[in-house]
Write an enzyme that holds these catalytic residues in place. Sequence first.
Site, short mmCIF file in Angstrom:
data_model
loop_
_atom_site.label_atom_id
_atom_site.label_comp_id
_atom_site.label_asym_id
_atom_site.label_seq_id
_atom_site.Cartn_x
_atom_site.Cartn_y
_atom_site.Cartn_z
N GLU A 270 76.28 -67.03 -27.36
CA GLU A 270 77.64 -67.51 -27.58
C GLU A 270 77.96 -67.57 -29.07
O GLU A 270 77.06 -67.55 -29.92
CB GLU A 270 77.82 -68.91 -26.98
CG GLU A 270 77.75 -68.92 -25.48
CD GLU A 270 77.90 -70.30 -24.87
OE1 GLU A 270 78.01 -70.36 -23.64
OE2 GLU A 270 77.90 -71.32 -25.61
N GLU B 226 73.37 -59.21 -19.76
CA GLU B 226 73.25 -57.84 -19.28
C GLU B 226 73.51 -56.84 -20.42
O GLU B 226 72.79 -55.85 -20.56
CB GLU B 226 74.24 -57.57 -18.14
CG GLU B 226 74.08 -58.49 -16.96
CD GLU B 226 74.94 -59.75 -17.03
OE1 GLU B 226 75.41 -60.18 -15.97
OE2 GLU B 226 75.14 -60.31 -18.13
N CYS C 121 79.84 -60.20 -15.04
CA CYS C 121 81.28 -60.17 -15.26
C CYS C 121 81.77 -58.73 -15.11
O CYS C 121 80.98 -57.79 -15.03
CB CYS C 121 81.62 -60.71 -16.65
SG CYS C 121 81.14 -59.63 -18.02
#
Length: 133
Positions: free
Chosen positions: A44, A55, A86
Amino acid sequence: MTDDVVLASAKAARENAHAPYSKFLVGAALRTPDGQLFQGCNVENIAYPEGTCAEAGAIAAMCCAGGREIAEITVVADSPAPVPPCGGCRQKIAEFAGNDVVVTMATMEGKTLSMTVGDLLPGRFSEEHMEKA
């Protein structure tokens, strides 16, 4: 079902995630056809949402080592249910994996859900779309 080595590798990668804002640690590991393992973890950034998914990190590590094909990929998070990649990561996975490649999503408690790339991303954008008529 995912290979136990790939799952263990994803769990180990998760431990190195940098998620001070969401506290949602994710790890990923992929295996190439020749058996090489590559890991990634989410990273993050204070300038949300400028982070990197687990990923994407595993795929970048594979590419950096010269790999270009995913035979299997596992994603693990501490969640009540297995967490799917996602949309952006689904497309990234599809860039390097055929429709029949298995994507396993796992929890830290051992729940798993396995789907193929084709099931996760039907109608994916591919190189066929880049061909001129």
